[in-house]
Design a protein around this motif. Structure first.
Motif, mmCIF file in Angstrom:
data_model
loop_
_atom_site.group_PDB
_atom_site.id
_atom_site.type_symbol
_atom_site.label_atom_id
_atom_site.label_comp_id
_atom_site.label_asym_id
_atom_site.label_seq_id
_atom_site.Cartn_x
_atom_site.Cartn_y
_atom_site.Cartn_z
ATOM 1 N N PHE A 1 14.207 31.038 -15.429
ATOM 2 C CA PHE A 1 13.836 31.078 -17.071
ATOM 3 C C PHE A 1 13.913 29.841 -17.501
ATOM 4 O O PHE A 1 15.080 28.770 -17.217
ATOM 5 C CB PHE A 1 14.937 31.944 -17.738
ATOM 6 C CG PHE A 1 14.719 33.463 -17.557
ATOM 7 C CD1 PHE A 1 13.807 34.087 -18.352
ATOM 8 C CD2 PHE A 1 15.343 34.050 -16.444
ATOM 9 C CE1 PHE A 1 13.363 35.371 -18.195
ATOM 10 C CE2 PHE A 1 15.130 35.565 -16.396
ATOM 11 C CZ PHE A 1 14.249 36.213 -17.202
ATOM 12 N N ASP A 2 13.083 29.137 -18.522
ATOM 13 C CA ASP A 2 13.223 27.928 -18.984
ATOM 14 C C ASP A 2 13.632 26.690 -18.158
ATOM 15 O O ASP A 2 14.397 25.935 -18.232
ATOM 16 C CB ASP A 2 14.002 27.942 -20.099
ATOM 17 C CG ASP A 2 13.748 29.110 -21.266
ATOM 18 O OD1 ASP A 2 12.382 29.339 -21.500
ATOM 19 O OD2 ASP A 2 14.571 29.683 -21.991
ATOM 20 N N THR A 3 12.970 26.522 -17.215
ATOM 21 C CA THR A 3 13.072 25.481 -16.272
ATOM 22 C C THR A 3 11.948 24.358 -16.669
ATOM 23 O O THR A 3 10.646 24.817 -16.534
ATOM 24 C CB THR A 3 12.860 25.894 -14.728
ATOM 25 O OG1 THR A 3 13.654 26.911 -14.648
ATOM 26 C CG2 THR A 3 13.140 24.482 -13.976
ATOM 27 N N TYR A 4 12.232 23.253 -16.670
ATOM 28 C CA TYR A 4 11.503 22.059 -17.141
ATOM 29 C C TYR A 4 11.355 20.979 -16.333
ATOM 30 O O TYR A 4 12.569 20.752 -15.266
ATOM 31 C CB TYR A 4 12.027 21.378 -18.480
ATOM 32 C CG TYR A 4 12.205 22.632 -19.589
ATOM 33 C CD1 TYR A 4 11.120 22.742 -20.600
ATOM 34 C CD2 TYR A 4 13.491 23.345 -19.865
ATOM 35 C CE1 TYR A 4 11.123 23.681 -21.523
ATOM 36 C CE2 TYR A 4 13.501 24.235 -20.849
ATOM 37 C CZ TYR A 4 12.277 24.401 -21.712
ATOM 38 O OH TYR A 4 12.258 25.453 -22.728
ATOM 39 N N ILE A 5 10.298 20.128 -16.112
ATOM 40 C CA ILE A 5 10.074 19.067 -15.377
ATOM 41 C C ILE A 5 9.987 17.833 -16.176
ATOM 42 O O ILE A 5 9.171 17.899 -17.495
ATOM 43 C CB ILE A 5 8.958 19.120 -14.296
ATOM 44 C CG1 ILE A 5 7.800 19.663 -15.152
ATOM 45 C CG2 ILE A 5 9.171 20.200 -13.161
ATOM 46 C CD1 ILE A 5 6.575 19.609 -14.143
#
Length: 171
Positions: A1-5
């Motif tokens: 969930f809600d992983t960003y790069i």
């Protein structure tokens, strides 16, 4: 969930994810929100149609398009990295072009070199929708070609005013 790069390369990441710590970047992006407060588009389909009109009028085809779970992330990937200063000039012009052509991009992301966007293969926790790649073209764009094509489309050379802060509907 809600992983960003993070989209930029950091010279000194231990000092934090700040634009001042970026030494290069290899893409321009547009975060196109849909179905949330402050967004021009009520659905991802509407946002996709607007992006299609933008592509048709500018000839700037994104190399990667992602369904973010609440809109779209479009990426124009370059054949080589540009410096942070070069990126800022390109991003400012690109933001201006989006405004002129009526493509509603998130102003808090449009010129933020330290932006993070959702990682494909994860889940947007507010919507429960998967973040997924809709298309990917294996043809990165030479930065000079992108700049030439973009600059030929801009009619107003005045910079876009400072982006207003978007108000979160839950606040």
């Amino acid at each position: 969930f809600d992983t960003y790069i993070a989209l930029a390369r950091y010279a000194l990441f231990m000092n934090g994810r700040k634009a001042a710590n970026v030494d290069a970047c290899k893409a321009i992006w547009a975060d196109i929100d849909a179905g949330k407060a402050g967004s021009k588009y009520s659905s991802s389909s509407e946002a996709l149609a607007a992006l299609g009109e933008f592509i048709k009028s500018t000839g700037l085809m994104p190399t990667i398009l992602v369904s973010s779970g609440m809109g779209l992330h479009a990426y124009w990937t370059f054949t080589k990295a540009v410096t942070a200063d070069q990126w800022k000039r390109i991003a400012s012009g690109f933001h201006q072009l989006c405004v002129e052509k009526g493509l509603d991009v998130d102003p808090t992301r449009a010129e933020d070199l330290a932006s993070v966007l959702r990682l494909p293969g994860t889940v947007h926790s507010k919507t429960g929708r998967a973040v997924q790649i809709l298309w990917s073209i294996p043809n990165d764009i030479p930065p000079a070609d992108f700049v030439r094509k973009m600059a030929s489309q801009i009619t107003n050379t005045a910079p876009v005013s400072a982006p207003p802060k978007r108000v979160n509907a839950t606040q």
